[in-house]
Design an enzyme around this catalytic site. Structure first.
Site, PDB file in Angstrom:
ATOM      1  N   ASN A 216      -7.316   3.861  -8.054  1.00  0.00           N
ATOM      2  CA  ASN A 216      -6.831   3.339  -9.335  1.00  0.00           C
ATOM      3  C   ASN A 216      -7.839   2.326  -9.857  1.00  0.00           C
ATOM      4  O   ASN A 216      -8.831   2.033  -9.196  1.00  0.00           O
ATOM      5  CB  ASN A 216      -5.431   2.738  -9.171  1.00  0.00           C
ATOM      6  CG  ASN A 216      -5.425   1.614  -8.160  1.00  0.00           C
ATOM      7  OD1 ASN A 216      -6.023   0.577  -8.371  1.00  0.00           O
ATOM      8  ND2 ASN A 216      -4.777   1.853  -7.021  1.00  0.00           N
ATOM      9  N   ASP A 285       0.478   4.794  -3.839  1.00  0.00           N
ATOM     10  CA  ASP A 285       1.823   5.142  -3.381  1.00  0.00           C
ATOM     11  C   ASP A 285       1.844   6.494  -2.657  1.00  0.00           C
ATOM     12  O   ASP A 285       2.801   6.818  -1.966  1.00  0.00           O
ATOM     13  CB  ASP A 285       2.798   5.187  -4.564  1.00  0.00           C
ATOM     14  CG  ASP A 285       3.021   3.798  -5.130  1.00  0.00           C
ATOM     15  OD1 ASP A 285       2.944   2.822  -4.355  1.00  0.00           O
ATOM     16  OD2 ASP A 285       3.247   3.674  -6.348  1.00  0.00           O
ATOM     17  N   LYS A 295     -16.070  19.460   1.986  1.00  0.00           N
ATOM     18  CA  LYS A 295     -15.869  19.429   0.537  1.00  0.00           C
ATOM     19  C   LYS A 295     -15.083  20.682   0.119  1.00  0.00           C
ATOM     20  O   LYS A 295     -15.461  21.794   0.506  1.00  0.00           O
ATOM     21  CB  LYS A 295     -17.254  19.408  -0.129  1.00  0.00           C
ATOM     22  CG  LYS A 295     -17.228  19.042  -1.569  1.00  0.00           C
ATOM     23  CD  LYS A 295     -18.649  18.975  -2.109  1.00  0.00           C
ATOM     24  CE  LYS A 295     -18.601  18.981  -3.617  1.00  0.00           C
ATOM     25  NZ  LYS A 295     -19.794  19.496  -4.233  1.00  0.00           N
ATOM     26  N   ASP A 312       5.105   1.293   2.212  1.00  0.00           N
ATOM     27  CA  ASP A 312       5.041   0.106   1.352  1.00  0.00           C
ATOM     28  C   ASP A 312       4.756  -1.119   2.236  1.00  0.00           C
ATOM     29  O   ASP A 312       5.605  -1.536   3.026  1.00  0.00           O
ATOM     30  CB  ASP A 312       6.361  -0.063   0.577  1.00  0.00           C
ATOM     31  CG  ASP A 312       6.209  -1.093  -0.520  1.00  0.00           C
ATOM     32  OD1 ASP A 312       5.784  -2.227  -0.226  1.00  0.00           O
ATOM     33  OD2 ASP A 312       6.487  -0.764  -1.687  1.00  0.00           O
ATOM     34  N   PHE A 329       3.261  -8.581  -6.248  1.00  0.00           N
ATOM     35  CA  PHE A 329       2.811  -8.408  -7.629  1.00  0.00           C
ATOM     36  C   PHE A 329       3.508  -7.190  -8.216  1.00  0.00           C
ATOM     37  O   PHE A 329       3.830  -6.251  -7.478  1.00  0.00           O
ATOM     38  CB  PHE A 329       1.289  -8.223  -7.686  1.00  0.00           C
ATOM     39  CG  PHE A 329       0.575  -9.524  -7.896  1.00  0.00           C
ATOM     40  CD1 PHE A 329       0.562 -10.480  -6.906  1.00  0.00           C
ATOM     41  CD2 PHE A 329      -0.070  -9.799  -9.101  1.00  0.00           C
ATOM     42  CE1 PHE A 329      -0.064 -11.700  -7.101  1.00  0.00           C
ATOM     43  CE2 PHE A 329      -0.700 -11.005  -9.305  1.00  0.00           C
ATOM     44  CZ  PHE A 329      -0.703 -11.963  -8.309  1.00  0.00           C
ATOM     45  N   LYS A 343      11.821  -4.806  -8.543  1.00  0.00           N
ATOM     46  CA  LYS A 343      10.925  -4.801  -7.362  1.00  0.00           C
ATOM     47  C   LYS A 343      11.195  -5.996  -6.456  1.00  0.00           C
ATOM     48  O   LYS A 343      11.176  -5.884  -5.233  1.00  0.00           O
ATOM     49  CB  LYS A 343       9.458  -4.853  -7.823  1.00  0.00           C
ATOM     50  CG  LYS A 343       8.899  -3.478  -8.101  1.00  0.00           C
ATOM     51  CD  LYS A 343       7.470  -3.493  -8.558  1.00  0.00           C
ATOM     52  CE  LYS A 343       7.188  -2.144  -9.210  1.00  0.00           C
ATOM     53  NZ  LYS A 343       5.940  -2.086  -9.928  1.00  0.00           N
ATOM     54  N   LYS A 347      12.287  -5.119  -2.737  1.00  0.00           N
ATOM     55  CA  LYS A 347      11.366  -5.422  -1.624  1.00  0.00           C
ATOM     56  C   LYS A 347      11.776  -6.682  -0.867  1.00  0.00           C
ATOM     57  O   LYS A 347      11.156  -7.032   0.133  1.00  0.00           O
ATOM     58  CB  LYS A 347       9.932  -5.544  -2.155  1.00  0.00           C
ATOM     59  CG  LYS A 347       9.491  -4.269  -2.879  1.00  0.00           C
ATOM     60  CD  LYS A 347       8.005  -4.131  -3.058  1.00  0.00           C
ATOM     61  CE  LYS A 347       7.740  -2.927  -3.942  1.00  0.00           C
ATOM     62  NZ  LYS A 347       6.426  -2.340  -3.785  1.00  0.00           N
TER      63      LYS A 347
HETATM   64  N1  CTP Z   1       2.698  -2.522  -2.463  1.00  0.00           N
HETATM   65  C1  CTP Z   1       2.423  -2.403  -1.117  1.00  0.00           C
HETATM   66  N2  CTP Z   1       2.298  -1.174  -0.554  1.00  0.00           N
HETATM   67  C2  CTP Z   1       2.459  -0.054  -1.272  1.00  0.00           C
HETATM   68  C3  CTP Z   1       2.736  -0.160  -2.665  1.00  0.00           C
HETATM   69  C4  CTP Z   1       2.854  -1.405  -3.226  1.00  0.00           C
HETATM   70  O1  CTP Z   1       2.264  -3.439  -0.451  1.00  0.00           O
HETATM   71  N3  CTP Z   1       2.332   1.117  -0.689  1.00  0.00           N
HETATM   72  C5  CTP Z   1       2.859  -3.873  -3.040  1.00  0.00           C
HETATM   73  C6  CTP Z   1       1.789  -4.287  -4.038  1.00  0.00           C
HETATM   74  O2  CTP Z   1       0.718  -4.955  -3.374  1.00  0.00           O
HETATM   75  C7  CTP Z   1       2.546  -5.222  -4.971  1.00  0.00           C
HETATM   76  C8  CTP Z   1       3.946  -4.658  -4.954  1.00  0.00           C
HETATM   77  O3  CTP Z   1       4.056  -3.883  -3.777  1.00  0.00           O
HETATM   78  O4  CTP Z   1       2.624  -6.529  -4.451  1.00  0.00           O
HETATM   79  C9  CTP Z   1       4.296  -3.809  -6.161  1.00  0.00           C
HETATM   80  O5  CTP Z   1       3.313  -2.819  -6.347  1.00  0.00           O
HETATM   81  P1  CTP Z   1       3.351  -1.892  -7.636  1.00  0.00           P
HETATM   82  O6  CTP Z   1       2.204  -0.928  -7.551  1.00  0.00           O
HETATM   83  O7  CTP Z   1       3.508  -2.739  -8.868  1.00  0.00           O
HETATM   84  O8  CTP Z   1       4.725  -1.153  -7.483  1.00  0.00           O
HETATM   85  P2  CTP Z   1       5.200  -0.001  -6.556  1.00  0.00           P
HETATM   86  O9  CTP Z   1       6.099  -0.593  -5.518  1.00  0.00           O
HETATM   87  O10 CTP Z   1       4.059   0.823  -6.065  1.00  0.00           O
HETATM   88  O11 CTP Z   1       6.126   0.826  -7.588  1.00  0.00           O
HETATM   89  P3  CTP Z   1       5.649   1.678  -8.884  1.00  0.00           P
HETATM   90  O12 CTP Z   1       4.296   2.256  -8.563  1.00  0.00           O
HETATM   91  O13 CTP Z   1       6.725   2.691  -8.993  1.00  0.00           O
HETATM   92  O14 CTP Z   1       5.658   0.729 -10.047  1.00  0.00           O
END
Ligand code: CTP
Length: 406
Positions: A216, A285, A295, A312, A329, A343, A347
């Site tokens: 990303n 995710d 490849k 997560d 975040f 969130k 969490k």
């Molecule tokens: N995060 C994490 N591990 C993951 C996904 C997210 O530790 N596999 C943490 C990020 O570092 C951040 C928080 O969870 O502190 C929220 O991440 P974000 O990408 O905003 O949300 P997601 O939980 O991934 O949900 P979505 O993508 O559906 O918005």
């Protein structure tokens, strides 16, 4: 004169180092603002600085003698450099010329200011000011990266019209911006003393085959700024970072990782030692269900990629039997506060920092909304390092609620 003068006993003392450059005139305004802000300012000028502005200007504005000479026989025991840096809460070099930055990077001490910087045990911030080409020169960039490694804060520069008539990077930050940064550093300096902070930052990269992957656009700037602010606040910082194009800030331990699974493993190895966990990373995710060692070759038909969810990391840490103080975040593209609040609950973390992904990604500035048990706190748009210092202050208050009485 400002109303809120601190008594001289409680006054913070800042050594203001002025080096040669047109921006030295802005340093006079800076000296005035710092003094008005209740700081005892001791000015040290290089010979070149004295060609741009006279020492008398700084003496008048700060009410203190101005030091220009390493060999001042009037100084106590002829050790002006040790005395000045011994009592300082912070040194700020503004403007910091390319020449001064080069000397600092290599530990040279051939005048009073460089000697003071070498003989210090307080934070040092430099505000570069130079011509665009001098700034872009690889030698200057190399020297700046050495300063960062040494834990020196680099404030600016900004981009804009320069005294030489060119336009580009190299203009010193304005006096009010620097004065605010100094106040923030002085306020946050002892806040996390003795605390161990673990941070994740940047994106993760989930490999699909030997050369491709899913990632990303997270730049890592916010996470790196928070790591720097936590270190400035006295914490022992471990930064676990996904792949970014940034020089690591001055932290106690830096761990480079690639995928979400590596990041999880690194966090699990470090978490028992952490008092505070700040999860800034944009962790993928999903990852590819099958990693192809070779490849994947192009073919005429569709390619279906099977993805499986990653763990997560934040949720895992926050739900440990004895979790550290967890900060999450929430990067959202819509319904910012609502999604961030969901969130926070899901969490199970005491503090979530919400920002709009489209505004924050790759930018040097951000607007943040902090959501905690007491409600919402807006941090209006500012540079990421400024936001990071504000966030550290907020974490300090929440981490130890008794601090609210201060
Ligand atoms: N995060 C994490 N591990 C993951 C996904 C997210 O530790 N596999 C943490 C990020 O570092 C951040 C928080 O969870 O502190 C929220 O991440 P974000 O990408 O905003 O949300 P997601 O939980 O991934 O949900 P979505 O993508 O559906 O918005």
């Amino acid at each position: 004169m400002m109303a809120a003068y601190a008594s001289s006993a409680s006054k913070k003392r800042v050594v203001l180092g002025v080096t040669g450059g047109v921006a030295a005139y802005k340093a006079a305004e800076l000296a005035r603002l710092l003094t008005q802000g209740g700081i005892d300012v001791q000015t040290v000028m290089t010979q070149a600085a004295c060609r741009f502005v006279g020492p008398v200007t700084f003496q008048s504005l700060t009410g203190n003698p101005v030091y220009t000479d390493l060999w001042d026989t009037n100084a106590l025991h002829n050790m002006a450099h040790i005395n000045l840096s011994r009592d300082a809460d912070m040194i700020l070099a503004a403007p910091a010329s390319a020449d001064f930055i080069a000397k600092l990077a290599h530990g040279m001490a051939d005048d009073l200011l460089t000697t003071l910087c070498l003989a210090r045990d307080c934070p040092l911030m430099v505000a570069p000011a130079m011509n665009r080409q001098m700034w872009e020169n690889p030698a200057t960039q190399r020297n700046l990266s050495l300063l960062r490694q040494d834990g020196i804060t680099i404030a600016g520069p900004a981009s804009g019209e320069q005294a030489c008539g060119e336009i580009g990077m190299g203009r010193m930050l304005e006096a009010d911006e620097l004065a605010e940064a100094v106040q923030m550093i002085l306020q946050t300096a002892p806040l996390l003393q003795g605390k161990r902070v673990l941070l994740t930052a940047g994106p993760t990269f989930e490999a699909i085959d030997a050369v491709r992957g899913i990632s990303n656009r997270s730049s890592g700037k916010m996470g790196y700024a928070i790591a720097q602010a936590a270190a400035e606040a006295g914490a022992t910082v471990t930064l676990i970072s996904g792949p970014v194009c940034l020089a690591p800030p001055a932290v106690s331990q830096f761990i480079a990782v690639v995928g979400a699974e590596d990041m999880l493993r690194a966090v699990q190895a470090e978490i028992a030692q952490a008092d505070i966990f700040i999860s800034v990373a944009a962790v993928a995710d999903y990852r590819a269900a099958q990693l192809s060692q070779q490849k994947i070759k192009k073919s005429a038909g569709k390619l279906l990629l099977e993805l499986v969810p990653t763990v997560d990391i934040l949720e895992t840490v926050a739900n440990l039997p004895k979790p550290p103080f967890c900060v999450g975040f929430a990067a959202e593209t819509e319904n910012l506060e609502e999604n961030a609040a969901i969130k926070r609950r899901k969490k199970n973390v005491p503090l979530v920092v919400a920002n709009l992904a489209q505004d924050a990604i790759g930018s040097d500035e951000s607007e943040l909304i902090l959501l905690d048990g007491a409600g919402k706190h807006v941090l209006p748009k500012a540079s990421k390092i400024e936001q990071a210092r504000r966030l550290i202050k907020h974490i300090h208050l929440l981490y130890n609620p008794l601090n609210k009485k201060e």
